[in-house]
Design an enzyme around this catalytic site. Structure first.
Site, PDB file in Angstrom:
ATOM      1  N   ALA A  44      32.411 -41.798 -30.681  1.00  0.00           N
ATOM      2  CA  ALA A  44      31.754 -41.277 -29.559  1.00  0.00           C
ATOM      3  C   ALA A  44      31.083 -40.168 -29.178  1.00  0.00           C
ATOM      4  O   ALA A  44      29.868 -40.050 -29.101  1.00  0.00           O
ATOM      5  CB  ALA A  44      32.675 -41.486 -28.053  1.00  0.00           C
ATOM      6  N   GLU A  45      31.770 -38.861 -29.814  1.00  0.00           N
ATOM      7  CA  GLU A  45      31.223 -37.614 -30.072  1.00  0.00           C
ATOM      8  C   GLU A  45      31.596 -37.029 -31.154  1.00  0.00           C
ATOM      9  O   GLU A  45      32.820 -37.329 -31.814  1.00  0.00           O
ATOM     10  CB  GLU A  45      31.432 -36.872 -28.847  1.00  0.00           C
ATOM     11  CG  GLU A  45      30.282 -36.922 -27.684  1.00  0.00           C
ATOM     12  CD  GLU A  45      30.715 -37.954 -26.780  1.00  0.00           C
ATOM     13  OE1 GLU A  45      29.689 -38.278 -25.917  1.00  0.00           O
ATOM     14  OE2 GLU A  45      31.882 -38.429 -26.768  1.00  0.00           O
ATOM     15  N   THR A  46      30.802 -36.349 -31.945  1.00  0.00           N
ATOM     16  CA  THR A  46      31.235 -35.237 -32.750  1.00  0.00           C
ATOM     17  C   THR A  46      31.169 -34.074 -32.193  1.00  0.00           C
ATOM     18  O   THR A  46      29.900 -33.635 -32.015  1.00  0.00           O
ATOM     19  CB  THR A  46      30.616 -35.609 -34.195  1.00  0.00           C
ATOM     20  OG1 THR A  46      30.873 -36.873 -34.851  1.00  0.00           O
ATOM     21  CG2 THR A  46      31.136 -34.502 -35.249  1.00  0.00           C
TER      22      THR A  46
END
Length: 270
Positions: A44-46
């Site tokens: 979903a996020e880095t």
């Protein structure tokens, strides 16, 4: 450089929300490289962070990327980054992050939890959009805008079972908010350890359903605190992985408390 996958808002592996975390040696590389890495990680996020000079208003600069875009706020990847800084000794105490959403702080506790200090989302009641029932799969009973920093449409549903049974049409959902939609309901039984339940959908960011969304809880905290009459609550995000977030409404700030677990550590060669 070292790259880590951290499960956030959980105390066990393979639950909560996974985030990539990279601690950079220097300033941020070009945006195309950051986006390519986020796509390769495909969570979903880095989060990408680098240390700032001493004496400023923040200790580390922090940015977040989904596989398709940079975002202005991300709770779980901030928690994951603070966890990495704390457990590796890179920054063992409270840490201040310079972000698109201002300075955000993260404070580790002796029990292993970490508390984030985020801006509270300003809620504005809005009309329930036409067509949202068909897109979501159930009729909302109320709707609210969450302000530009979060950018989601918050939708209250009749009860927890209705929320759990949702089977959205993700393509249709994408037209109803700039970032995504937060579906929520009061917990059927607070003795289970949570006061409200939520699910979050972000098809516009390439994420049909997010496992656990810290930023959404900056809107869920004031929403449910007003209805339940308490500033300190616990929310369950009822994705397949699930996760718990303790929320503390403090006026214009919201505290988000959870745990994190590093599940993968490797070397980025690109």
């Amino acid at each position: 450089m070292r790259i880590r996958i951290v499960d956030a808002f959980t105390d066990r592996p393979f639950a909560g929300n996974p985030a990539g975390v990279l601690l950079l040696d220097d300033v941020f590389p070009d945006d195309d490289w950051l986006q390519d890495v986020a796509l390769e990680v495909n969570h979903a996020e880095t989060a990408f962070a680098h240390r700032l000079p001493e004496g400023g208003e923040a200790d580390w600069a922090l940015r977040w990327f989904t596989p398709v875009a940079e975002v202005s706020m991300c709770g779980h990847a901030t928690l994951a980054t603070a966890h990495v800084l704390h457990t590796t000794g890179a920054h063992p105490g409270p840490v201040r992050f310079a972000t698109r959403s201002g300075v955000l702080t993260a404070e580790p506790a002796a029990d292993g939890s970490i508390t984030l200090d985020f801006p509270t989302a300003p809620l504005t009641p809005v009309e329930i959009p036409a067509g949202i029932t068909e897109a979501l799969g159930a009729p909302p009973v109320a709707a609210a805008a969450t302000g530009p920093a979060v950018g989601d449409l918050l939708l209250e549903l009749a009860d927890e079972k209705t929320l759990l049974d949702l089977a959205p049409d993700f393509k249709s959902l994408g037209v109803h908010a700039s970032r995504g939609l937060i579906a929520t309901a009061r917990a059927d039984d607070a003795s289970r350890g949570y006061d409200f339940v939520s699910r979050c959908f972000f098809p516009n960011l390439g994420i049909d359903e997010d496992p656990v969304t810290g930023s959404a809880h900056t809107a869920l905290a004031p929403y449910w605190s007003a209805r339940l009459g308490r500033d300190d609550l616990t929310g369950l995000q009822a994705s397949r992985r699930t996760g718990l977030i303790r929320t503390g409404l403090r006026g214009e700030r919201t505290l988000l408390t959870g745990r994190a677990v590093t599940v993968i550590e490797g070397e980025l060669r690109a």
